[in-house]
Design a protein around this motif. Structure first.
Motif, mmCIF file in Angstrom:
data_model
loop_
_atom_site.group_PDB
_atom_site.id
_atom_site.type_symbol
_atom_site.label_atom_id
_atom_site.label_comp_id
_atom_site.label_asym_id
_atom_site.label_seq_id
_atom_site.Cartn_x
_atom_site.Cartn_y
_atom_site.Cartn_z
ATOM 1 N N UNK A 50 6.785 -4.378 4.987
ATOM 2 C CA UNK A 50 6.191 -3.332 4.152
ATOM 3 C C UNK A 50 5.649 -3.947 2.863
ATOM 4 N N UNK A 51 4.503 -3.427 2.411
ATOM 5 C CA UNK A 51 3.907 -3.978 1.190
ATOM 6 C C UNK A 51 3.028 -2.918 0.537
ATOM 7 N N UNK A 52 3.067 -2.907 -0.778
ATOM 8 C CA UNK A 52 2.181 -2.011 -1.530
ATOM 9 C C UNK A 52 1.109 -2.877 -2.173
ATOM 10 N N UNK A 53 -0.124 -2.459 -2.034
ATOM 11 C CA UNK A 53 -1.236 -3.163 -2.652
ATOM 12 C C UNK A 53 -1.946 -2.226 -3.605
ATOM 13 N N UNK A 54 -3.138 -2.610 -3.986
ATOM 14 C CA UNK A 54 -3.967 -1.792 -4.859
ATOM 15 C C UNK A 54 -5.270 -1.493 -4.140
ATOM 16 N N UNK A 55 -5.892 -0.373 -4.513
ATOM 17 C CA UNK A 55 -7.216 -0.062 -3.998
ATOM 18 C C UNK A 55 -8.128 0.292 -5.155
ATOM 19 N N UNK A 56 -9.409 0.016 -4.965
ATOM 20 C CA UNK A 56 -10.454 0.411 -5.911
ATOM 21 C C UNK A 56 -11.585 0.992 -5.082
ATOM 22 N N UNK A 57 -11.942 2.230 -5.371
ATOM 23 C CA UNK A 57 -13.084 2.875 -4.715
ATOM 24 C C UNK A 57 -14.272 2.684 -5.653
ATOM 25 N N UNK A 58 -15.222 1.826 -5.267
ATOM 26 C CA UNK A 58 -16.338 1.473 -6.138
ATOM 27 C C UNK A 58 -17.406 2.548 -6.234
ATOM 28 N N UNK A 59 -18.219 2.448 -7.256
ATOM 29 C CA UNK A 59 -19.332 3.390 -7.429
ATOM 30 C C UNK A 59 -20.365 3.232 -6.312
ATOM 31 N N UNK A 60 -20.299 2.115 -5.578
ATOM 32 C CA UNK A 60 -21.192 1.874 -4.434
ATOM 33 C C UNK A 60 -20.588 2.385 -3.123
ATOM 34 N N UNK A 61 -19.490 3.170 -3.215
ATOM 35 C CA UNK A 61 -18.783 3.737 -2.064
ATOM 36 C C UNK A 61 -18.102 2.687 -1.198
ATOM 37 N N UNK A 62 -17.866 1.498 -1.744
ATOM 38 C CA UNK A 62 -17.115 0.463 -1.033
ATOM 39 C C UNK A 62 -15.661 0.521 -1.485
ATOM 40 N N UNK A 63 -14.759 0.376 -0.536
ATOM 41 C CA UNK A 63 -13.331 0.374 -0.810
ATOM 42 C C UNK A 63 -12.842 -1.069 -0.829
ATOM 43 N N UNK A 64 -12.183 -1.458 -1.919
ATOM 44 C CA UNK A 64 -11.603 -2.791 -2.027
ATOM 45 C C UNK A 64 -10.088 -2.649 -2.016
ATOM 46 N N UNK A 65 -9.442 -3.416 -1.146
ATOM 47 C CA UNK A 65 -7.986 -3.428 -1.023
ATOM 48 C C UNK A 65 -7.475 -4.796 -1.453
ATOM 49 N N UNK A 66 -6.543 -4.808 -2.387
ATOM 50 C CA UNK A 66 -5.988 -6.060 -2.910
ATOM 51 C C UNK A 66 -4.486 -6.037 -2.668
ATOM 52 N N UNK A 67 -3.997 -7.058 -1.982
ATOM 53 C CA UNK A 67 -2.576 -7.128 -1.672
ATOM 54 C C UNK A 67 -2.058 -8.515 -2.016
ATOM 55 N N UNK A 68 -0.987 -8.540 -2.787
ATOM 56 C CA UNK A 68 -0.333 -9.807 -3.111
ATOM 57 C C UNK A 68 1.008 -9.828 -2.416
ATOM 58 N N UNK A 69 1.120 -10.718 -1.440
ATOM 59 C CA UNK A 69 2.361 -10.901 -0.714
ATOM 60 C C UNK A 69 3.168 -11.978 -1.439
ATOM 61 N N UNK A 70 4.350 -12.248 -0.920
ATOM 62 C CA UNK A 70 5.195 -13.268 -1.533
ATOM 63 C C UNK A 70 4.537 -14.650 -1.458
ATOM 64 N N UNK A 71 3.835 -14.927 -0.361
ATOM 65 C CA UNK A 71 3.268 -16.268 -0.170
ATOM 66 C C UNK A 71 1.741 -16.300 -0.117
ATOM 67 N N UNK A 72 1.075 -15.128 -0.288
ATOM 68 C CA UNK A 72 -0.382 -15.143 -0.174
ATOM 69 C C UNK A 72 -1.029 -13.966 -0.900
ATOM 70 N N UNK A 73 -2.346 -14.055 -1.017
ATOM 71 C CA UNK A 73 -3.172 -13.042 -1.670
ATOM 72 C C UNK A 73 -4.248 -12.633 -0.672
ATOM 73 N N UNK A 74 -4.473 -11.323 -0.533
ATOM 74 C CA UNK A 74 -5.472 -10.813 0.396
ATOM 75 C C UNK A 74 -6.381 -9.830 -0.340
ATOM 76 N N UNK A 75 -7.679 -9.943 -0.070
ATOM 77 C CA UNK A 75 -8.637 -8.987 -0.635
ATOM 78 C C UNK A 75 -9.631 -8.612 0.458
ATOM 79 N N UNK A 76 -9.756 -7.306 0.703
ATOM 80 C CA UNK A 76 -10.692 -6.793 1.706
ATOM 81 C C UNK A 76 -11.661 -5.840 1.033
ATOM 82 N N UNK A 77 -12.896 -5.848 1.491
ATOM 83 C CA UNK A 77 -13.909 -4.910 1.010
ATOM 84 C C UNK A 77 -14.504 -4.236 2.236
ATOM 85 N N UNK A 78 -14.468 -2.897 2.255
ATOM 86 C CA UNK A 78 -14.966 -2.118 3.398
ATOM 87 C C UNK A 78 -16.028 -1.155 2.920
ATOM 88 N N UNK A 79 -17.092 -0.984 3.724
ATOM 89 C CA UNK A 79 -18.141 -0.025 3.386
ATOM 90 C C UNK A 79 -18.858 0.402 4.661
#
Length: 188
Positions: free
Chosen positions: A111-140
């Motif tokens: 289980x993990x909690x990340x952050x999201x940002x809904x951009x003005x361009x209607x793109x969703x960015x998901x940022x997750x920091x795990x114990x051993x890694x960093x993940x960033x996804x952008x969806x549109x």
């Protein structure tokens, strides 16, 4: 567009075609998945349970989504299957940003909690920091039935990977009865 609308637009059955570039190995790998996304009402038992797990007031949940995937990647030819529940919790000071609770992480199976940002361009960015890694996804959405996704994954002290996915809608799933307003609510 807000995150609830993004989740609503994402509901359905998708075919995902992925290309990943493993920077340490200087190699690319292809893969494909079938993905099913079901919108969940904010009072759905899975949403409430996840909020309780993270000790977050369930009344703050905007909605939820159940995501199920079944795919393969070129290198290992193994099935990659799984499912998770996602619940966005808006930041009271920044309505287009907030926490994204996950029943199960993608990069690490916990289980993990990340952050999201809904951009003005209607793109969703998901940022997750795990114990051993960093993940960033952008969806549109390029169109209602074509969703695009880019992601980077950085292991602390290790390799990095970048991916691009095109996701084509195969069909729409029926929302759970709790996710749609009742006829009484629609008439008020």
């Amino acid at each position: 567009m807000d995150i609830v609308e993004f989740f609503q637009l994402s509901s359905g059955k998708w075919f995902s075609q992925r290309t990943s570039h493993h920077l340490a190995f200087k190699q690319s790998e292809g893969g494909q998945s079938d993905i099913q996304i079901e919108l969940l009402a904010k009072d759905d038992s899975a949403v409430i349970k996840l909020c309780e797990q993270y000790e977050v007031d369930a009344a703050l949940a905007l909605c939820g989504a159940r995501v199920i995937w079944d795919g393969t990647m070129e290198w290992d030819k193994e099935k990659h299957t799984g499912n998770t529940v996602l619940v966005p919790i808006a930041d009271p000071d920044k309505p287009n940003e907030g926490k994204l609770l996950r029943e199960m992480g993608y990069a690490e199976k916990a289980p993990v909690a990340g952050r999201y940002v809904m951009g003005s361009d209607d793109a969703l960015t998901l940022i997750t920091e795990y114990e051993t890694m960093y993940s960033e996804e952008r969806l549109w959405f390029a169109s209602p039935n074509l969703r695009l996704r880019t992601s980077i994954l950085k292991r602390f002290g290790g390799f990095s990977m970048a991916s691009f996915c095109s996701e084509i809608r195969k069909g729409v799933t029926k929302p759970s009865p709790e996710a749609t307003p009742s006829s009484t609510e629609q008439n008020t």
